[in-house]
Write a protein that holds these residues in place. Structure first.
Motif, mmCIF file in Angstrom:
data_model
loop_
_atom_site.group_PDB
_atom_site.id
_atom_site.type_symbol
_atom_site.label_atom_id
_atom_site.label_comp_id
_atom_site.label_asym_id
_atom_site.label_seq_id
_atom_site.Cartn_x
_atom_site.Cartn_y
_atom_site.Cartn_z
ATOM 1 N N GLU A 28 0.968 -7.087 1.872
ATOM 2 C CA GLU A 28 2.282 -7.721 1.918
ATOM 3 C C GLU A 28 2.988 -7.451 3.250
ATOM 4 O O GLU A 28 3.918 -8.184 3.627
ATOM 5 N N ILE A 29 2.576 -6.414 3.960
ATOM 6 C CA ILE A 29 3.168 -6.134 5.271
ATOM 7 C C ILE A 29 2.593 -7.120 6.281
ATOM 8 O O ILE A 29 1.404 -7.078 6.603
ATOM 9 N N GLY A 30 3.414 -8.019 6.738
ATOM 10 C CA GLY A 30 2.937 -9.072 7.621
ATOM 11 C C GLY A 30 2.141 -10.144 6.906
ATOM 12 O O GLY A 30 1.429 -10.931 7.535
ATOM 13 N N GLY A 31 2.277 -10.183 5.596
ATOM 14 C CA GLY A 31 1.516 -11.156 4.823
ATOM 15 C C GLY A 31 1.841 -12.596 5.154
ATOM 16 O O GLY A 31 1.017 -13.497 4.956
ATOM 17 N N ASP A 45 5.638 -2.114 10.735
ATOM 18 C CA ASP A 45 6.223 -3.156 9.904
ATOM 19 C C ASP A 45 6.718 -4.262 10.838
ATOM 20 O O ASP A 45 7.633 -4.037 11.631
ATOM 21 N N PRO A 46 6.121 -5.463 10.777
ATOM 22 C CA PRO A 46 6.525 -6.523 11.707
ATOM 23 C C PRO A 46 7.968 -6.968 11.536
ATOM 24 O O PRO A 46 8.536 -7.573 12.450
ATOM 25 N N GLU A 47 8.576 -6.632 10.391
ATOM 26 C CA GLU A 47 9.993 -6.949 10.212
ATOM 27 C C GLU A 47 10.862 -6.066 11.100
ATOM 28 O O GLU A 47 11.983 -6.428 11.460
ATOM 29 N N LYS A 48 10.342 -4.890 11.456
ATOM 30 C CA LYS A 48 11.078 -3.963 12.310
ATOM 31 C C LYS A 48 10.602 -4.016 13.760
ATOM 32 O O LYS A 48 11.370 -3.706 14.678
ATOM 33 N N SER A 100 3.620 9.928 2.181
ATOM 34 C CA SER A 100 2.289 9.333 2.194
ATOM 35 C C SER A 100 2.033 8.692 3.553
ATOM 36 O O SER A 100 2.957 8.487 4.357
ATOM 37 N N PHE A 101 0.786 8.372 3.810
ATOM 38 C CA PHE A 101 0.442 7.707 5.064
ATOM 39 C C PHE A 101 1.167 6.370 5.187
ATOM 40 O O PHE A 101 1.767 6.059 6.225
ATOM 41 N N LEU A 102 1.138 5.568 4.138
ATOM 42 C CA LEU A 102 1.727 4.232 4.218
ATOM 43 C C LEU A 102 3.247 4.287 4.325
ATOM 44 O O LEU A 102 3.850 3.480 5.046
ATOM 45 N N ASP A 103 3.886 5.222 3.639
ATOM 46 C CA ASP A 103 5.338 5.367 3.801
ATOM 47 C C ASP A 103 5.678 5.770 5.232
ATOM 48 O O ASP A 103 6.687 5.327 5.791
ATOM 49 N N SER A 104 4.842 6.582 5.828
ATOM 50 C CA SER A 104 5.063 6.997 7.216
ATOM 51 C C SER A 104 4.910 5.821 8.168
ATOM 52 O O SER A 104 5.690 5.661 9.117
ATOM 53 N N VAL A 105 3.904 4.992 7.926
ATOM 54 C CA VAL A 105 3.709 3.789 8.750
ATOM 55 C C VAL A 105 4.921 2.878 8.649
ATOM 56 O O VAL A 105 5.433 2.365 9.659
ATOM 57 N N LEU A 106 5.395 2.670 7.430
ATOM 58 C CA LEU A 106 6.560 1.803 7.244
ATOM 59 C C LEU A 106 7.801 2.366 7.925
ATOM 60 O O LEU A 106 8.670 1.606 8.374
ATOM 61 N N ALA A 107 7.872 3.683 8.034
ATOM 62 C CA ALA A 107 9.021 4.320 8.692
ATOM 63 C C ALA A 107 8.897 4.303 10.212
ATOM 64 O O ALA A 107 9.847 4.687 10.905
ATOM 65 N N GLY A 108 7.712 3.900 10.712
ATOM 66 C CA GLY A 108 7.556 3.764 12.153
ATOM 67 C C GLY A 108 6.921 4.951 12.842
ATOM 68 O O GLY A 108 7.193 5.202 14.020
ATOM 69 N N VAL A 109 6.022 5.685 12.161
ATOM 70 C CA VAL A 109 5.381 6.832 12.799
ATOM 71 C C VAL A 109 4.542 6.412 13.997
ATOM 72 O O VAL A 109 4.431 7.144 14.986
ATOM 73 N N TYR A 110 3.967 5.213 13.924
ATOM 74 C CA TYR A 110 3.129 4.716 15.017
ATOM 75 C C TYR A 110 3.829 3.617 15.803
ATOM 76 O O TYR A 110 4.635 2.847 15.250
ATOM 77 N N THR A 111 3.476 3.524 17.070
ATOM 78 C CA THR A 111 3.951 2.436 17.915
ATOM 79 C C THR A 111 2.896 2.178 18.986
ATOM 80 O O THR A 111 1.831 2.814 18.996
ATOM 81 N N ASN A 151 -6.176 -4.845 17.374
ATOM 82 C CA ASN A 151 -6.490 -4.917 15.957
ATOM 83 C C ASN A 151 -5.403 -5.744 15.282
ATOM 84 O O ASN A 151 -4.213 -5.545 15.567
ATOM 85 N N PRO A 152 -5.778 -6.667 14.386
ATOM 86 C CA PRO A 152 -4.768 -7.509 13.738
ATOM 87 C C PRO A 152 -3.779 -6.732 12.876
ATOM 88 O O PRO A 152 -2.770 -7.301 12.431
ATOM 89 N N ILE A 153 -4.033 -5.420 12.672
ATOM 90 C CA ILE A 153 -3.083 -4.603 11.920
ATOM 91 C C ILE A 153 -1.745 -4.509 12.650
ATOM 92 O O ILE A 153 -0.731 -4.150 12.055
ATOM 93 N N CYS A 154 -1.732 -4.840 13.931
ATOM 94 C CA CYS A 154 -0.460 -4.924 14.665
ATOM 95 C C CYS A 154 0.407 -6.058 14.133
ATOM 96 O O CYS A 154 1.632 -6.045 14.320
ATOM 97 N N TRP A 155 -0.234 -7.043 13.488
ATOM 98 C CA TRP A 155 0.477 -8.189 12.922
ATOM 99 C C TRP A 155 0.538 -8.114 11.385
ATOM 100 O O TRP A 155 1.592 -8.344 10.800
ATOM 101 N N SER A 156 -0.610 -7.828 10.763
ATOM 102 C CA SER A 156 -0.716 -7.842 9.297
ATOM 103 C C SER A 156 -1.520 -6.649 8.843
ATOM 104 O O SER A 156 -2.617 -6.404 9.361
ATOM 105 N N ASN A 157 -1.008 -5.910 7.852
ATOM 106 C CA ASN A 157 -1.641 -4.682 7.386
ATOM 107 C C ASN A 157 -2.763 -4.983 6.402
ATOM 108 O O ASN A 157 -2.679 -5.923 5.620
ATOM 109 N N ASP A 158 -3.809 -4.165 6.440
ATOM 110 C CA ASP A 158 -4.923 -4.330 5.512
ATOM 111 C C ASP A 158 -4.763 -3.490 4.249
ATOM 112 O O ASP A 158 -5.238 -3.870 3.184
#
Length: 293
Positions: free
Chosen positions: A18-21, A266-269, A225-236, A7-14
């Protein structure tokens, strides 16, 4: 036959564009091709018509797998939902998809960065009684149209927990298949191996993401929130967290379909090419251990 997609969400978030924008569609597709990915799910940077979508993916030797579709069956019945989504469903079917990734999004909070997951919607018994037959009807209409509904249980939505998945599966007809998302069910406190065993005959699609248990625990304890958790790296990606993927796949000995790497980070991380490469290699190994080719 098992095919590995991404899924392209591995590169850019839907949900947060702005995440991977800054990562172009061309970078995403070329890196996916080089890794060995066979197909891609839909993202916000993809062409908006079926011919253009198929052609763009074909430039990179890729095919179209599917695309997320939000239902609002607590607000309208199955026939009205199908009519409202007809253009989107036609795009997916004509681009080559065989399944429709479906999630009930009435009152969802997963796309709202300011909304803690504790505020997510929970259906009443009356709402379940409304929702279940409507979902069955919608899936039957989609099946006749050429798309198999695969229901995506998801954090922040009305079907998040293992008990809610059980209720969904028990209360819908055979036209409703299950999308097993290893990451979402694990973070929600469920057991992906038990889910695989229980619903092996109805699982029509697999999203393979891993969970960093420490981040998930902190997200729950501090009510993120879900998005704050994603940014913190809950998923890999698979193999980089706590999930026993080999056991999940051993519980699906007859599965044939897509296994999609869908690990939003977060592709920056987490450099997308490096992480998807790692996830792809791990998935191949886990599938081999389970005796799936």
């Amino acid at each position: 036959m098992i095919r590995i997609g991404a899924n392209p969400i591995c590169w850019s978030n839907d949900d947060m564009v702005e995440i991977g924008g800054d990562i172009s569609l061309e970078q995403c597709l070329s890196e996916a091709r080089d890794i060995g990915i066979e197909g891609m799910e839909k993202g916000n940077k993809f062409p908006k018509t079926a011919p253009a979508l198929k052609a763009k993916l074909a430039e990179y030797g890729l095919v179209f797998v599917s695309g997320w579709y939000s239902t609002f069956l607590l607000e309208r019945d199955g026939d009205a939902e199908f009519a409202a989504g007809l253009d989107e469903l036609k795009l997916r079917r004509d681009a080559g998809a065989e399944v429709l990734v479906t999630c009930e999004c009435t009152r969802t909070v997963h796309g709202t960065k300011s909304a803690p997951l504790s505020t997510r919607p929970v259906m009443t018994d009356a709402e379940w009684a409304t929702f279940l037959p409507r979902m069955t009807r919608f899936a039957e209409l989609c099946r006749d149209f050429g798309l198999e509904v695969v229901y995506h249980h998801h954090m922040g939505t009305v079907v998040q927990t293992e008990a809610e998945v059980d209720r969904l599966m028990a209360g819908t007809g055979p036209a409703v298949k299950l999308l097993l998302d290893t990451g979402h069910i694990t973070w929600a406190g469920g057991d992906p191996v038990r889910m695989a065993k229980t619903y092996a005959g109805r699982i029509g699609h697999v999203h393979a993401k891993d969970v960093r248990r420490d981040v998930a625990a902190q997200a729950t304890a501090e009510d993120w929130s879900f998005l704050d958790s994603v940014l913190a790296g809950v998923y890999t990606v698979p193999g980089d967290g706590c999930i026993d993927f080999a056991s999940v796949f051993k519980a699906l000995p007859d599965y044939s379909g897509w296994v999609v790497i869908e690990a939003e980070q977060d592709p920056e991380k987490a450099n997308p090419k490096r992480y998807v490469t790692m996830g792809y290699a791990n998935l191949k190994r886990f599938l081999a251990e389970a005796g799936l080719a």
